[in-house]
Design a protein around this motif. Structure first.
Motif, PDB file in Angstrom:
ATOM      1  N   PRO A  54       0.810  -1.175  -0.045  1.00  0.00           N
ATOM      2  CA  PRO A  54      -0.081  -0.007   0.010  1.00  0.00           C
ATOM      3  C   PRO A  54       0.799   1.248  -0.039  1.00  0.00           C
ATOM      4  N   ASP A  55       2.032   1.180  -0.293  1.00  0.00           N
ATOM      5  CA  ASP A  55       3.091   2.175  -0.082  1.00  0.00           C
ATOM      6  C   ASP A  55       3.480   2.543  -1.392  1.00  0.00           C
ATOM      7  N   TYR A  56       4.804   3.513  -1.353  1.00  0.00           N
ATOM      8  CA  TYR A  56       5.497   3.888  -2.583  1.00  0.00           C
ATOM      9  C   TYR A  56       6.881   4.549  -2.215  1.00  0.00           C
ATOM     10  N   MET A  57       7.472   4.723  -3.184  1.00  0.00           N
ATOM     11  CA  MET A  57       9.011   5.533  -3.100  1.00  0.00           C
ATOM     12  C   MET A  57       8.698   6.684  -4.188  1.00  0.00           C
ATOM     13  N   GLU A  58       9.268   7.778  -3.637  1.00  0.00           N
ATOM     14  CA  GLU A  58       9.190   8.938  -4.331  1.00  0.00           C
ATOM     15  C   GLU A  58      10.572   9.738  -4.465  1.00  0.00           C
ATOM     16  N   LEU A  59      10.934   9.783  -5.885  1.00  0.00           N
ATOM     17  CA  LEU A  59      12.155  10.392  -6.363  1.00  0.00           C
ATOM     18  C   LEU A  59      11.853  11.933  -6.421  1.00  0.00           C
ATOM     19  N   LEU A  60      12.601  12.891  -5.467  1.00  0.00           N
ATOM     20  CA  LEU A  60      12.034  14.035  -5.437  1.00  0.00           C
ATOM     21  C   LEU A  60      13.260  15.026  -5.791  1.00  0.00           C
ATOM     22  N   GLY A  61      13.184  16.047  -6.678  1.00  0.00           N
ATOM     23  CA  GLY A  61      14.354  16.862  -6.875  1.00  0.00           C
ATOM     24  C   GLY A  61      13.676  18.428  -6.868  1.00  0.00           C
ATOM     25  N   VAL A  62      14.859  19.180  -6.569  1.00  0.00           N
ATOM     26  CA  VAL A  62      14.122  20.770  -6.572  1.00  0.00           C
ATOM     27  C   VAL A  62      14.618  21.316  -7.674  1.00  0.00           C
ATOM     28  N   LEU A  63      13.269  21.899  -8.463  1.00  0.00           N
ATOM     29  CA  LEU A  63      13.402  22.605  -9.510  1.00  0.00           C
ATOM     30  C   LEU A  63      13.479  24.074  -9.381  1.00  0.00           C
ATOM     31  N   ALA A  64      12.890  24.923  -8.400  1.00  0.00           N
ATOM     32  CA  ALA A  64      13.127  26.164  -8.258  1.00  0.00           C
ATOM     33  C   ALA A  64      13.276  26.403  -6.700  1.00  0.00           C
ATOM     34  N   ALA A  65      14.301  27.339  -6.024  1.00  0.00           N
ATOM     35  CA  ALA A  65      14.412  27.466  -4.837  1.00  0.00           C
ATOM     36  C   ALA A  65      13.311  28.386  -4.213  1.00  0.00           C
ATOM     37  N   THR A  66      12.507  27.639  -3.219  1.00  0.00           N
ATOM     38  CA  THR A  66      11.476  28.472  -2.757  1.00  0.00           C
ATOM     39  C   THR A  66      11.672  28.380  -1.042  1.00  0.00           C
ATOM     40  N   ASP A  67      10.800  28.887  -0.111  1.00  0.00           N
ATOM     41  CA  ASP A  67      10.982  28.877   1.336  1.00  0.00           C
ATOM     42  C   ASP A  67      10.429  27.409   1.862  1.00  0.00           C
ATOM     43  N   GLN A  68       9.465  26.818   1.015  1.00  0.00           N
ATOM     44  CA  GLN A  68       8.924  25.485   1.383  1.00  0.00           C
ATOM     45  C   GLN A  68      10.075  24.288   1.006  1.00  0.00           C
ATOM     46  N   ASN A  69      10.970  24.518   0.156  1.00  0.00           N
ATOM     47  CA  ASN A  69      11.904  23.540   0.083  1.00  0.00           C
ATOM     48  C   ASN A  69      13.341  23.864   0.438  1.00  0.00           C
ATOM     49  N   ALA A  70      13.353  24.662   1.142  1.00  0.00           N
ATOM     50  CA  ALA A  70      14.918  25.180   1.894  1.00  0.00           C
ATOM     51  C   ALA A  70      15.229  23.709   2.619  1.00  0.00           C
ATOM     52  N   PRO A  71      14.563  23.249   3.706  1.00  0.00           N
ATOM     53  CA  PRO A  71      15.217  22.101   4.136  1.00  0.00           C
ATOM     54  C   PRO A  71      15.735  21.053   3.291  1.00  0.00           C
ATOM     55  N   ALA A  72      14.886  20.868   2.085  1.00  0.00           N
ATOM     56  CA  ALA A  72      15.466  19.757   1.109  1.00  0.00           C
ATOM     57  C   ALA A  72      16.900  19.974   0.722  1.00  0.00           C
ATOM     58  N   ARG A  73      16.725  21.381   0.402  1.00  0.00           N
ATOM     59  CA  ARG A  73      18.080  22.029  -0.347  1.00  0.00           C
ATOM     60  C   ARG A  73      19.127  21.671   0.538  1.00  0.00           C
ATOM     61  N   ALA A  74      18.997  22.027   2.043  1.00  0.00           N
ATOM     62  CA  ALA A  74      20.149  22.047   2.863  1.00  0.00           C
ATOM     63  C   ALA A  74      20.472  20.675   3.093  1.00  0.00           C
ATOM     64  N   PHE A  75      19.471  19.629   2.851  1.00  0.00           N
ATOM     65  CA  PHE A  75      19.986  18.193   2.834  1.00  0.00           C
ATOM     66  C   PHE A  75      20.901  17.853   1.676  1.00  0.00           C
ATOM     67  N   LEU A  76      20.327  18.135   0.639  1.00  0.00           N
ATOM     68  CA  LEU A  76      21.410  17.963  -0.680  1.00  0.00           C
ATOM     69  C   LEU A  76      22.583  18.483  -0.565  1.00  0.00           C
ATOM     70  N   ASP A  77      22.704  19.713   0.100  1.00  0.00           N
ATOM     71  CA  ASP A  77      24.018  20.467   0.344  1.00  0.00           C
ATOM     72  C   ASP A  77      25.123  19.698   1.278  1.00  0.00           C
ATOM     73  N   LYS A  78      24.398  19.305   2.319  1.00  0.00           N
ATOM     74  CA  LYS A  78      25.111  18.677   3.550  1.00  0.00           C
ATOM     75  C   LYS A  78      25.213  17.320   3.297  1.00  0.00           C
ATOM     76  N   ARG A  79      24.181  16.415   2.894  1.00  0.00           N
ATOM     77  CA  ARG A  79      24.576  15.238   2.878  1.00  0.00           C
ATOM     78  C   ARG A  79      24.469  14.420   1.292  1.00  0.00           C
ATOM     79  N   GLY A  80      24.073  15.163   0.409  1.00  0.00           N
ATOM     80  CA  GLY A  80      23.784  14.528  -0.841  1.00  0.00           C
ATOM     81  C   GLY A  80      22.724  13.787  -0.944  1.00  0.00           C
ATOM     82  N   GLU A  81      22.455  12.799  -2.250  1.00  0.00           N
ATOM     83  CA  GLU A  81      21.334  12.081  -2.321  1.00  0.00           C
ATOM     84  C   GLU A  81      21.250  11.138  -1.231  1.00  0.00           C
TER      85      GLU A  81
END
Length: 285
Positions: A54-81
């Motif tokens: 009943p579940d799934y996997m999601e591949l997520l990428g940032v297309l444009a910097a917004t306030d909403q995706n700031a934590p995701a961008r920080a994750f990529l910068d610090k940790r990578g994929e």
């Protein structure tokens, strides 16, 4: 008292740097990957989904910097994929947000967004969601959690997308590496009202609810012992490390994975370096 409006794991979010290349990589691993989706502008993200039941996997990428995706961008910068956050299924995101607010936490949201979906008959519809997040700082083992209410399940769980050449059927476990498994498991347990249970190897398991996947907190050393012979290069000492997937046919799994496959005991694995920072471990049904 258990949360009334939040049930078990809905999906795992793997943050990637190049969305289209990541999707092609997962296709090569035998997954059926959805058409690319673009989220509402305030989200600034796009995705591909890999649907199970009943579940799934999601591949997520940032297309444009917004306030909403700031934590995701920080994750990529610090940790990578890699695994950046885990979603629970929300029965009602508005009520769920109020439940955690009543427990002294300030939820992020609820937030409404959608993405267009091309259906198998060629028509275009939309997948619509309402989500809320636990506070960004509440991330046991470095993995954020949120809840997702699907307002249009029929445009997400499309039967044609749920059949995979590698025979993947569902997520069994989400493994989170941490130097302090007991501490982080207890942290998650407090957030979702579920008590951790100790595994024989010292790892800690937290059930997510219902018949959904479990969280497992363990050290990198313990992870290596669970999957001997699988290179762990690319994994952080603390953070989402692996997805254990149920396979309906391990021989088909191994064939579909090709040169990426590594046999490790009863599991067929893909090292994190070949799966965008996430160890994939396929096990028999």
């Amino acid at each position: 008292m258990a949360l009334k409006n939040v049930i078990g794991i809905d999906h795992a979010v793997i943050m990637v740097k190049d969305l289209d290349k990541a999707a092609e990589n997962y296709r090569r691993l035998g997954f059926t990957v959805s058409p690319r989706g673009t989220h509402s502008a305030h989200m600034g993200t796009g995705n591909y989904t890999i649907m199970f039941d009943p579940d799934y996997m999601e591949l997520l990428g940032v297309l444009a910097a917004t306030d909403q995706n700031a934590p995701a961008r920080a994750f990529l910068d610090k940790r990578g994929e890699g695994i950046e956050r885990i979603a629970f299924t929300a029965v009602d995101s508005t009520a769920g947000a109020e439940e955690i607010r009543a427990r002294g936490l300030t939820p992020i949201g609820p937030t409404d967004f959608e993405r267009p979906v091309t259906l198998p008959d060629g028509t275009v519809s939309a997948a619509k969601f309402r989500t809320f997040m636990w506070p960004t700082a509440e991330a046991p083992g470095g993995v954020r959690i949120f809840a997702c209410q699907h307002k249009t399940r029929e445009t997400v769980w499309i039967p044609e997308l749920m059949k995979h050449a590698n025979a993947a059927k569902r997520i069994k476990q989400i493994l989170i590496a941490t130097p302090e498994p007991a501490q982080d498991a207890a942290h998650l347990g407090q957030l979702i009202d579920r008590a951790p249970k100790a595994d024989p190897d010292g790892a800690l398991t937290v059930a997510s609810g219902g018949d959904r996947a479990d969280f497992v907190y363990l050290t990198l050393e313990q992870l290596g012992k669970r999957y001997p012979g699988v290179p762990l290069a690319g994994l952080a000492e603390c953070g989402g490390a692996a997805l254990v997937l149920v396979s309906g046919d391990l021989a088909a799994t191994e064939k579909a994975l090709g040169s990426a496959a590594v046999r490790s005991g009863p599991a067929v694995c893909v090292p994190p370096a070949k799966a965008n920072g996430t160890l994939l471990a396929f096990i028999a049904d």
